[in-house]
Design a protein around this motif. Structure first.
Motif, PDB file in Angstrom:
ATOM      1  N   THR A  42       0.876  -1.168   0.000  1.00 52.64           N
ATOM      2  CA  THR A  42       0.000   0.000   0.000  1.00 52.64           C
ATOM      3  C   THR A  42       0.916   1.222   0.000  1.00 52.64           C
ATOM      4  OG1 THR A  42      -0.065  -0.101   2.388  1.00 52.64           O
ATOM      5  CG2 THR A  42      -1.831  -1.209   1.209  1.00 52.64           C
ATOM      6  N   PRO A  43       0.317   2.426  -0.117  1.00 49.70           N
ATOM      7  CA  PRO A  43       1.154   3.629  -0.267  1.00 49.70           C
ATOM      8  C   PRO A  43       2.458   3.603   0.532  1.00 49.70           C
ATOM      9  CG  PRO A  43      -1.129   4.267  -0.221  1.00 49.70           C
ATOM     10  CD  PRO A  43      -1.106   2.770  -0.126  1.00 49.70           C
ATOM     11  N   THR A  44       2.374   3.316   1.787  1.00 50.76           N
ATOM     12  CA  THR A  44       3.612   3.406   2.573  1.00 50.76           C
ATOM     13  C   THR A  44       3.882   2.176   3.426  1.00 50.76           C
ATOM     14  OG1 THR A  44       2.299   4.684   4.105  1.00 50.76           O
ATOM     15  CG2 THR A  44       3.848   5.901   2.711  1.00 50.76           C
ATOM     16  N   GLY A  45       3.182   1.092   3.161  1.00 49.56           N
ATOM     17  CA  GLY A  45       3.440  -0.083   3.986  1.00 49.56           C
ATOM     18  C   GLY A  45       3.309  -1.367   3.198  1.00 49.56           C
ATOM     19  N   LYS A  46       3.765  -2.452   3.741  1.00 44.57           N
ATOM     20  CA  LYS A  46       3.600  -3.755   3.105  1.00 44.57           C
ATOM     21  C   LYS A  46       3.312  -4.777   4.187  1.00 44.57           C
ATOM     22  CE  LYS A  46       6.745  -6.528   1.165  1.00 44.57           C
ATOM     23  NZ  LYS A  46       7.867  -6.979   0.315  1.00 44.57           N
ATOM     24  N   ALA A  47       2.173  -4.600   4.834  1.00 48.69           N
ATOM     25  CA  ALA A  47       1.821  -5.478   5.941  1.00 48.69           C
ATOM     26  C   ALA A  47       1.407  -6.846   5.405  1.00 48.69           C
ATOM     27  CB  ALA A  47       0.701  -4.860   6.763  1.00 48.69           C
ATOM     28  N   VAL A  83      -0.016   0.715  10.424  1.00 49.19           N
ATOM     29  CA  VAL A  83      -1.287   1.308  10.871  1.00 49.19           C
ATOM     30  C   VAL A  83      -1.252   2.820  10.677  1.00 49.19           C
ATOM     31  CG1 VAL A  83      -2.714   1.776  12.901  1.00 49.19           C
ATOM     32  CG2 VAL A  83      -1.827  -0.537  12.489  1.00 49.19           C
ATOM     33  N   ARG A  84      -0.123   3.421  11.077  1.00 45.25           N
ATOM     34  CA  ARG A  84      -0.002   4.868  10.970  1.00 45.25           C
ATOM     35  C   ARG A  84      -0.076   5.315   9.513  1.00 45.25           C
ATOM     36  NH1 ARG A  84       5.285   6.090  13.251  1.00 45.25           N
ATOM     37  NH2 ARG A  84       5.916   5.123  11.313  1.00 45.25           N
ATOM     38  N   ASP A  85       0.537   4.520   8.641  1.00 41.93           N
ATOM     39  CA  ASP A  85       0.651   4.936   7.245  1.00 41.93           C
ATOM     40  C   ASP A  85      -0.583   4.635   6.421  1.00 41.93           C
ATOM     41  OD1 ASP A  85       3.106   5.732   7.970  1.00 41.93           O
ATOM     42  OD2 ASP A  85       4.186   4.080   7.012  1.00 41.93           O
TER      43      ASP A  85
END
Lengths: 263, 263
Positions: free
Chosen positions: B166-171, B204-206
């Motif tokens: 996702t935009p700023t994460g790869k959970a 979560v934040r991102d």
DNA sequence: CTCTGAATTTCGTGC
DNA sequence: GCACGAAGTTCAGAG
């Protein structure tokens, strides 16, 4: 006929042993005093923290005096299977097949190696260990930065803690800048990525004060994504030149004698 | 006299070669077609991303067909020095000393091994590679959780993305719970520590929404410090039983055929 | 190429 | 023992 077996000597080799001969040899050699290598046509099975199987193929087994067991296949740098240390070893032969079981207590795991053929077994008894030094570690870089903030960070920071565990963090350096702000420095000797930024952010967040705390990431480089995350979090990045850092460290008084002097 | 050298065969061994004989052998054997082992009394030097030196001692050198070079000392599981692959190799003899240099292009680094004595050299030609499977990986656990949220997380969550950037994460997992909240799940197959919590917090934040986002850490266990950090951040922890997860994964339809079936 | 995160990570250090 | 973070980490996967 297997090859020469100078078992009395400091080292030895057995070429083309039968599986029975191989088992006898391994039973005697795996006693914590020899560095043993065996090559053969083997399969393996591991069960413990994870699990794996490998089918028959050429394998290289290494057993070290300390009990480390390493099984390599023909490709790649990393072993197929391993055991950093073993608490118990079993070697047996059944129906023309050599089976070795290496048990580890904590964590509980077992590595089983089965060989239908053994190409050779080779060993060195009571191997002599040389000394080993590594340098250009993160510790080295941290010391250099702590002793030379002006040269390496571009400003004067008085550091009051290195690698100290504070209430909720264990950052590399804690200091105070010229304006009295708390400064937390996280150091990487390789290009910094997102996880380095998150690490620093955690330390800054957890520092027990209401006042503003600066977070500085120090590394030879930073990835683009890490940089944008860093900036969005209000943290700072300082590029550091490794060679400059080490020459400062080496020339600096108070630096312990370094292996650099050898080269 | 060196030991038998069945160089025509599939494998061979040379015991007590002179350094000249060792050099000749190694030059011929290190051609990408053999799995070579050499034991001797050697020192080493590495320079590249870091740097290290080791003094003379018994060492075990492994050179694999793919170009991996591994140098072991008598103790410990990890090699003293290595090269995951090499772009160029030099073998030479000077004043009764065997020198091997292994170069790597990217990153630029060189490993030098110097031997005053060689105990043996052993090799296997064109080694046959068996198949290898591993299971009980984090991927396996993630699939099990994604397919069985009720059984493993205790609630129904509809997952819409796995391992998606996702935009700023790869959970690990993105989903929606029964009340329409976004849920981000981070999975660890080992005990979760502070860095796992920080990782989840970052995702979560991102996540690009104003609405509340739940963060759930799923692991077989969590450290005390990680738990308190997690709670202070308003994140959740769900204990997961690995054996249960894998039995669910195995029994579940849609699960690819597993190596578990072999055992 | 770069970047990211897993790994049977292992290993050291401090508590 | 647990916990944390470095490592010459290596490695695979995605972009």
């Amino acid at each position: 006929m297997p090859g020469e077996q100078q078992e009395g000597g400091r080292f030895g080799v057995a070429s083309s042993p039968t599986v029975e001969e191989a088992a006898d040899l391994l039973k005697r050699l795996i006693d914590g005093s020899s560095m043993v290598v065996a090559a053969g046509f083997c399969s393996s099975q591991y069960e413990g923290r994870g699990a794996s199987v490998s089918t028959e193929g050429d394998k290289l087994l290494i057993v070290k005096p300390g009990g480390a067991v390493i099984l390599h296949g023909p490709r790649g740098f990393r072993p197929l299977n391993w055991q950093p240390n073993t608490s118990h070893t079993e070697v047996s032969v059944e129906k023309g097949t050599l089976t070795m079981k290496f048990y580890r207590r904590t964590p509980r795991e077992v590595l089983t190696i089965t060989c239908s053929r053994v190409w050779y077994i080779a060993w060195v008894r009571f191997p002599e260990e040389g000394a080993f030094w590594m340098y250009m570690t993160e510790d080295d870089l941290r010391r250099a930065v702590a002793s030379n903030p002006r040269e390496l960070l571009g400003e004067d920071i008085r550091f009051f803690a290195e690698e100290k565990r504070t209430p909720t963090g264990k950052a590399d350096l804690y200091g105070v800048d010229g304006e009295g702000n708390i400064v937390i420095v996280e150091i990487k000797r390789v290009k910094a990525d997102e996880s380095a930024v998150r690490q620093l952010e955690g330390y800054v967040r957890d520092y027990p004060t209401q006042a503003r705390v600066r977070g500085i990431l120090v590394a030879p480089d930073i990835s683009d994504t890490a940089r944008s995350l860093l900036e969005s979090l209000g943290l700072e990045f300082r590029r550091v030149d490794l060679k400059k850092a080490y020459s400062l460290m080496k020339s600096g008084r108070g630096s312990r004698r370094s292996v650099l002097d050898f080269l």
